[in-house]
Design a protein around this motif. Structure first.
Motif, PDB file in Angstrom:
ATOM      1  N   UNK A  12      39.134 -24.064 -25.328  1.00  0.00           N
ATOM      2  CA  UNK A  12      38.035 -23.521 -24.609  1.00  0.00           C
ATOM      3  C   UNK A  12      37.353 -22.001 -24.937  1.00  0.00           C
ATOM      4  N   UNK A  13      38.299 -21.372 -25.243  1.00  0.00           N
ATOM      5  CA  UNK A  13      38.218 -19.895 -25.650  1.00  0.00           C
ATOM      6  C   UNK A  13      37.498 -19.888 -27.196  1.00  0.00           C
ATOM      7  N   UNK A  14      38.111 -20.547 -28.080  1.00  0.00           N
ATOM      8  CA  UNK A  14      37.639 -20.981 -29.121  1.00  0.00           C
ATOM      9  C   UNK A  14      36.106 -21.710 -29.324  1.00  0.00           C
ATOM     10  N   UNK A  15      35.811 -22.420 -28.493  1.00  0.00           N
ATOM     11  CA  UNK A  15      34.682 -23.155 -28.395  1.00  0.00           C
ATOM     12  C   UNK A  15      33.675 -22.138 -28.191  1.00  0.00           C
ATOM     13  N   UNK A  47      30.768 -23.343 -42.571  1.00  0.00           N
ATOM     14  CA  UNK A  47      30.395 -22.961 -41.268  1.00  0.00           C
ATOM     15  C   UNK A  47      30.195 -24.140 -40.528  1.00  0.00           C
ATOM     16  N   UNK A  48      29.767 -25.171 -40.957  1.00  0.00           N
ATOM     17  CA  UNK A  48      29.515 -26.363 -40.160  1.00  0.00           C
ATOM     18  C   UNK A  48      30.959 -27.044 -39.657  1.00  0.00           C
ATOM     19  N   UNK A  49      31.931 -26.931 -40.313  1.00  0.00           N
ATOM     20  CA  UNK A  49      33.343 -27.241 -39.764  1.00  0.00           C
ATOM     21  C   UNK A  49      33.714 -26.602 -38.815  1.00  0.00           C
ATOM     22  N   UNK A  50      33.528 -25.169 -38.754  1.00  0.00           N
ATOM     23  CA  UNK A  50      33.820 -24.293 -37.618  1.00  0.00           C
ATOM     24  C   UNK A  50      32.836 -24.685 -36.414  1.00  0.00           C
ATOM     25  N   UNK A  51      31.765 -24.576 -36.660  1.00  0.00           N
ATOM     26  CA  UNK A  51      30.611 -24.565 -35.525  1.00  0.00           C
ATOM     27  C   UNK A  51      30.881 -26.167 -34.791  1.00  0.00           C
ATOM     28  N   UNK A  55      38.854 -30.314 -37.163  1.00  0.00           N
ATOM     29  CA  UNK A  55      40.004 -30.093 -37.951  1.00  0.00           C
ATOM     30  C   UNK A  55      40.843 -28.945 -37.469  1.00  0.00           C
ATOM     31  N   UNK A  56      40.238 -28.380 -36.384  1.00  0.00           N
ATOM     32  CA  UNK A  56      41.009 -26.966 -36.001  1.00  0.00           C
ATOM     33  C   UNK A  56      40.437 -25.648 -36.886  1.00  0.00           C
ATOM     34  N   UNK A  57      39.326 -25.869 -37.508  1.00  0.00           N
ATOM     35  CA  UNK A  57      38.765 -24.761 -38.071  1.00  0.00           C
ATOM     36  C   UNK A  57      37.990 -23.725 -37.474  1.00  0.00           C
ATOM     37  N   UNK A  58      38.785 -22.436 -37.625  1.00  0.00           N
ATOM     38  CA  UNK A  58      38.194 -21.361 -36.746  1.00  0.00           C
ATOM     39  C   UNK A  58      37.823 -20.022 -37.751  1.00  0.00           C
ATOM     40  N   UNK A  59      37.076 -19.184 -36.898  1.00  0.00           N
ATOM     41  CA  UNK A  59      36.731 -17.983 -37.755  1.00  0.00           C
ATOM     42  C   UNK A  59      38.066 -17.127 -37.630  1.00  0.00           C
ATOM     43  N   UNK A  60      38.406 -16.357 -38.669  1.00  0.00           N
ATOM     44  CA  UNK A  60      39.553 -15.343 -38.582  1.00  0.00           C
ATOM     45  C   UNK A  60      39.034 -13.947 -37.813  1.00  0.00           C
TER      46      UNK A  60
END
Length: 83
Positions: A12-15, A47-51, A55-60
């Motif tokens: 939820x935090x990462x979303x 960016x699309x994978x993160x947005x 697969x757990x992709x996040x911004x560092x």
């Protein structure tokens, strides 16, 4: 010990973090490709994978610093207020 990355709270935090960045990106009319280039990438799929939260992709943290600088905002504006 519970792995925090595997909790609903972490998800939820990462979303929320990702949604805030996406809103800022769209508000500033920055494309996925332009944001990708800001982050030293060359593909909209980065960016699309993160947005899409695939697969757990996040911004560092480094990404957050670069995004804040590019958007001319304080990094605190990107961080969700609570866990």
């Amino acid at each position: 010990m519970n792995n925090f990355k595997n909790t609903d709270e972490y998800k939820q935090y990462m979303d929320t973090l990702t949604d805030k960045i996406k809103l800022y990106r769209k508000d500033k009319k920055i494309s996925q490709l332009a944001l990708s280039n800001i982050l030293d990438q060359n593909s909209t799929s980065f960016i699309a994978r993160i947005e899409l939260r695939k697969d757990g992709h996040n911004y560092s943290f480094a990404h957050l610093l670069m995004i804040a600088k590019a958007l001319n905002i304080d990094i605190k504006d990107l961080i969700p207020s609570s866990l």
